[in-house]
Scaffold this active site. Structure first.
Site, PDB file in Angstrom:
ATOM      1  CG  ASP A  19      -2.241   0.972   0.912  1.00 46.39           C
ATOM      2  OD1 ASP A  19      -2.245   1.504  -0.073  1.00 46.39           O
ATOM      3  OD2 ASP A  19      -2.651   1.316   1.993  1.00 46.39           O
ATOM      4  CG  HIS A  36      -0.331   1.935  -9.163  1.00 50.64           C
ATOM      5  ND1 HIS A  36      -0.304   1.651  -7.818  1.00 50.64           N
ATOM      6  CD2 HIS A  36      -1.376   2.409  -9.672  1.00 50.64           C
ATOM      7  CE1 HIS A  36      -1.643   2.025  -7.590  1.00 50.64           C
ATOM      8  NE2 HIS A  36      -2.358   2.740  -8.425  1.00 50.64           N
ATOM      9  CG  LEU A 129      10.036 -17.300  -3.379  1.00 53.27           C
ATOM     10  CD1 LEU A 129      10.186 -17.328  -1.906  1.00 53.27           C
ATOM     11  CD2 LEU A 129      10.599 -16.068  -4.206  1.00 53.27           C
TER      12      LEU A 129
HETATM   13  C1  FPP Z   1      -1.931   0.274  -3.203  1.00 57.53           C
HETATM   14  O1  FPP Z   1      -1.489   1.442  -3.352  1.00 57.53           O
HETATM   15  C2  FPP Z   1      -1.692  -0.586  -4.408  1.00 57.53           C
HETATM   16  C3  FPP Z   1      -2.247  -1.312  -5.514  1.00 57.53           C
HETATM   17  C4  FPP Z   1      -3.623  -0.867  -5.238  1.00 57.53           C
HETATM   18  C5  FPP Z   1      -1.517  -1.745  -6.318  1.00 57.53           C
HETATM   19  C6  FPP Z   1      -0.520  -2.429  -5.860  1.00 57.53           C
HETATM   20  C7  FPP Z   1       0.167  -3.034  -7.186  1.00 57.53           C
HETATM   21  C8  FPP Z   1       1.428  -2.834  -7.363  1.00 57.53           C
HETATM   22  C9  FPP Z   1       2.540  -2.551  -6.483  1.00 57.53           C
HETATM   23  C10 FPP Z   1       2.085  -3.342  -8.607  1.00 57.53           C
HETATM   24  C11 FPP Z   1       2.261  -4.975  -8.467  1.00 57.53           C
HETATM   25  C12 FPP Z   1       3.039  -5.315  -9.714  1.00 57.53           C
HETATM   26  C13 FPP Z   1       3.112  -6.780  -9.876  1.00 57.53           C
HETATM   27  C14 FPP Z   1       3.745  -7.152 -11.094  1.00 57.53           C
HETATM   28  C15 FPP Z   1       2.418  -7.814  -8.967  1.00 57.53           C
HETATM   29  P1  FPP Z   1      -2.615   2.787  -3.448  1.00 57.53           P
HETATM   30  O2  FPP Z   1      -2.779   3.093  -4.790  1.00 57.53           O
HETATM   31  O3  FPP Z   1      -4.005   2.285  -2.515  1.00 57.53           O
HETATM   32  O4  FPP Z   1      -1.841   3.819  -2.582  1.00 57.53           O
HETATM   33  P2  FPP Z   1      -2.342   4.910  -1.890  1.00 57.53           P
HETATM   34  O5  FPP Z   1      -3.049   4.114  -0.555  1.00 57.53           O
HETATM   35  O6  FPP Z   1      -1.472   5.902  -1.580  1.00 57.53           O
HETATM   36  O7  FPP Z   1      -3.530   5.562  -2.557  1.00 57.53           O
END
Ligand code: FPP
Length: 235
Positions: A19, A36, A129
């Site tokens: 997050d 992201h 893994l």
């Molecule tokens: C939460 O941050 C994150 C997500 C909803 C997306 C997570 C995805 C990735 C890190 C990419 C993963 C990639 C692969 C290849 C598996 P948020 O957008 O809710 O952040 P915020 O709380 O600051 O708004």
């Protein structure tokens, strides 16, 4: 150089709620989608850090059943990003990595769903893994899905079904329950992640935003974990 040294045995199954991507980008005056992209790079790096620290099972929350509610532009970008990372994820299979996608694949484009299935198949016999990526995943949806399969399997004999039978029908059936759940980004909740599997997990929350999360932070979390007294309901 890491400031930290690992003390004790690392957890066997680590679940990670990645997050804080949006806030990381906002702090830098960038669009949320840039967070992201950075988050996806960190995901790849952390997989290798987990491997080098001796972890066997990992689950990453990449896209929840609720994330479809985000602005269309962000959802589309996340789909493109995930799709583009599937090749990197496939190449992990060459390192004896077993890859599992937890969640309903039917929501993705047929091409993407087919790629995900193919990656699962080519890595099926790997036993290094385990990397489970939760995509279009929700813990409650997973439980309902497993309950339906259980009802079909047992029919009128449903009273004979036990926890092990249920466990076997979850997306994560090839892994043990979670030992440690790490959530970055400051919130202190599970948000529908591994709600069955985390029944006895230790929960570690950090204010670090996911794109800033490092191997050093992982070691800090593991060292905190190794000092927990896990009683599993005993004394
Ligand atoms: C939460 O941050 C994150 C997500 C909803 C997306 C997570 C995805 C990735 C890190 C990419 C993963 C990639 C692969 C290849 C598996 P948020 O957008 O809710 O952040 P915020 O709380 O600051 O708004």
């Amino acid at each position: 150089m890491n400031k930290n040294e690992l003390i004790g045995t690392p957890p066997a199954h680590v679940g990670i709620i990645m997050d804080g991507n949006g806030r990381w980008a906002k702090k830098r005056g960038l669009p949320r989608t840039a967070g992201h992209s950075r988050g996806a790079k960190v995901f790849k790096r952390i997989v290798e850090d987990l491997r080098s620290l001796g972890v066997k099972y990992t689950t990453f929350y990449a896209f929840s059943t609720e994330n479809w509610k985000r602005p269309e532009e962000e959802v589309n970008m996340l789909m493109k990003l995930l799709d583009s990372y599937l090749d990197d994820i496939r190449s992990m299979a060459q390192k004896n990595t077993r890859i599992i996608f937890a969640g309903d694949k039917a929501a993705f484009s047929p091409k993407m769903a087919a790629k995900m299935k193919e990656i699962e198949e080519i890595s099926e016999n790997n036993d290094g893994l385990y990397v489970c990526i939760a995509l279009n995943y929700g813990g409650r949806a997973e439980i309902v899905h497993a309950a339906k399969l259980l009802a079909k399997e047992f029919g009128d004999n449903i009273d004979a079904a036990g926890e092990d039978d249920f466990d076997r029908l979850l997306y994560t059936s090839c892994m043990p329950s979670a030992d440690l759940i790490i959530r970055t980004g400051g919130e202190q909740r599970l948000s529908n992640f591994l709600i069955w599997q985390s029944a006895y997990a230790e929960l570690y929350f950090t204010d670090k935003l996911w794109p800033d999360f490092s191997k050093d932070d992982l070691i800090t979390a593991f060292n905190w974990y190794s000092q927990r007294d896990r009683r599993f309901g005993g004394v």
